[in-house]
Design a protein around this motif. Structure first.
Motif, PDB file in Angstrom:
ATOM      1  N   LEU A  16      -5.870  -9.366  -7.682  1.00 16.90           N
ATOM      2  CA  LEU A  16      -6.294  -9.311  -6.287  1.00 16.90           C
ATOM      3  C   LEU A  16      -5.109  -9.491  -5.342  1.00 16.90           C
ATOM      4  O   LEU A  16      -5.029  -8.837  -4.300  1.00 16.90           O
ATOM      5  N   GLN A  17      -4.187 -10.351  -5.709  1.00 18.02           N
ATOM      6  CA  GLN A  17      -3.002 -10.583  -4.871  1.00 18.02           C
ATOM      7  C   GLN A  17      -2.173  -9.305  -4.730  1.00 18.02           C
ATOM      8  O   GLN A  17      -1.707  -8.962  -3.642  1.00 18.02           O
ATOM      9  N   LYS A  18      -2.014  -8.574  -5.817  1.00 16.66           N
ATOM     10  CA  LYS A  18      -1.271  -7.304  -5.773  1.00 16.66           C
ATOM     11  C   LYS A  18      -2.025  -6.264  -4.934  1.00 16.66           C
ATOM     12  O   LYS A  18      -1.414  -5.503  -4.184  1.00 16.66           O
ATOM     13  N   VAL A  19      -3.349  -6.244  -5.061  1.00 16.72           N
ATOM     14  CA  VAL A  19      -4.155  -5.328  -4.254  1.00 16.72           C
ATOM     15  C   VAL A  19      -4.005  -5.659  -2.770  1.00 16.72           C
ATOM     16  O   VAL A  19      -3.874  -4.764  -1.930  1.00 16.72           O
ATOM     17  N   PHE A  20      -3.998  -6.944  -2.434  1.00 14.44           N
ATOM     18  CA  PHE A  20      -3.840  -7.347  -1.040  1.00 14.44           C
ATOM     19  C   PHE A  20      -2.484  -6.923  -0.492  1.00 14.44           C
ATOM     20  O   PHE A  20      -2.357  -6.561   0.679  1.00 14.44           O
ATOM     21  N   ASN A  21      -1.465  -6.955  -1.331  1.00 15.39           N
ATOM     22  CA  ASN A  21      -0.145  -6.468  -0.905  1.00 15.39           C
ATOM     23  C   ASN A  21      -0.180  -4.967  -0.636  1.00 15.39           C
ATOM     24  O   ASN A  21       0.467  -4.481   0.296  1.00 15.39           O
ATOM     25  N   ASN A  22      -0.951  -4.225  -1.437  1.00 13.42           N
ATOM     26  CA  ASN A  22      -1.148  -2.796  -1.162  1.00 13.42           C
ATOM     27  C   ASN A  22      -1.864  -2.600   0.169  1.00 13.42           C
ATOM     28  O   ASN A  22      -1.573  -1.648   0.908  1.00 13.42           O
ATOM     29  N   HIS A  23      -2.817  -3.476   0.465  1.00 15.82           N
ATOM     30  CA  HIS A  23      -3.525  -3.409   1.744  1.00 15.82           C
ATOM     31  C   HIS A  23      -2.546  -3.505   2.914  1.00 15.82           C
ATOM     32  O   HIS A  23      -2.699  -2.802   3.911  1.00 15.82           O
ATOM     33  N   VAL A  24      -1.571  -4.365   2.776  1.00 18.55           N
ATOM     34  CA  VAL A  24      -0.578  -4.526   3.847  1.00 18.55           C
ATOM     35  C   VAL A  24       0.222  -3.236   4.019  1.00 18.55           C
ATOM     36  O   VAL A  24       0.478  -2.795   5.140  1.00 18.55           O
ATOM     37  N   SER A  25       0.598  -2.623   2.910  1.00 24.24           N
ATOM     38  CA  SER A  25       1.393  -1.384   2.969  1.00 24.24           C
ATOM     39  C   SER A  25       0.618  -0.238   3.612  1.00 24.24           C
ATOM     40  O   SER A  25       1.212   0.643   4.243  1.00 24.24           O
ATOM     41  N   TYR A  26      -0.702  -0.236   3.471  1.00 22.10           N
ATOM     42  CA  TYR A  26      -1.558   0.821   4.036  1.00 22.10           C
ATOM     43  C   TYR A  26      -2.538   0.225   5.043  1.00 22.10           C
ATOM     44  O   TYR A  26      -3.671   0.677   5.162  1.00 22.10           O
TER      45      TYR A  26
END
Length: 209
Positions: free
Chosen positions: A85-95
């Motif tokens: 989930l933490q990695k997914v949230f970082n993707n959220h920031v990028s997009y």
């Protein structure tokens, strides 16, 4: 397709993502994008006939990126679930532009909205599978199916809208602080269902973010 064409297309996509993230999708037009890139609008419309097509491409890239992370994992632990989930949230920031304009895009971009329905079903199915694995691995204890459905809905809700809420309520925080805050909320959602084994890993993860 030649390397030159690929480079041009990639330049358009990268610059669009940068400008959309900075100013908002609704506030950047193809003409402004073309000017920033030092090219004609026709160079952009060769690849993306409309702005919706360009946004749809960004959405596809974002979905593909998350699809490499949101997978069923037979060796799943509470720690690795939260790290995913933490990695997914970082993707959220990028997009983040896509999530900040989520409601508008679902109304405006019909291709994207139609695809999202399937993506949402697939993501929820994977989340359900992983939560059931955490039950099987004795990290969680649930009484019935309704509790799994509650966890799916709660985690999906935080994941889908945390970027928008953070932009309003916690804009003064760093990205790392924002992500830590919303992951902590998910930890607190999971905690009442956690076994002693699960609580131990939830606590360790919280101290590490």
């Amino acid at each position: 397709m030649s390397k030159l064409l690929l480079r041009t297309e990639d330049r358009i996509v990268a610059k669009a993502l940068e400008m959309f993230n900075e100013k908002g999708i609704e506030y950047v037009g193809l003409r402004e994008l073309a000017t920033t890139l030092g090219m004609r609008v026709s160079n952009i419309t060769y690849y993306f006939p409309t702005k919706d097509d360009l946004v749809n491409r960004l959405s596809l890239d974002f979905s593909d990126l998350n699809s490499t992370l949101i997978v069923e994992n037979a060796d799943l632990s509470m720690q690795s679930f939260l790290e995913m989930l933490q990695k997914v949230f970082n993707n959220h920031v990028s997009y983040r532009c896509l999530l900040l304009s989520f409601v508008h895009l679902m109304k405006q971009n019909k291709v994207m909205a139609l695809r999202y329905k399937k993506t949402q079903l697939d993501r929820n199915a994977t989340l359900k599978s992983n939560l059931n694995l955490l039950v099987k691995q004795s990290y969680l204890k649930v009484e019935d199916e309704s509790e799994i459905e509650f966890l799916i809905s709660s985690i999906a809700l935080v994941s889908r809208f945390w970027i928008s809420e953070a932009a309003i309520s916690f804009r003064q925080w760093s990205t790392e602080q924002q992500i830590a805050h919303y992951l902590t909320i998910i930890v607190k959602i999971l905690m009442p269902y956690a076994t002693a084994k699960g609580r131990k890993e939830l606590t360790i993860f919280t101290k590490g973010i």
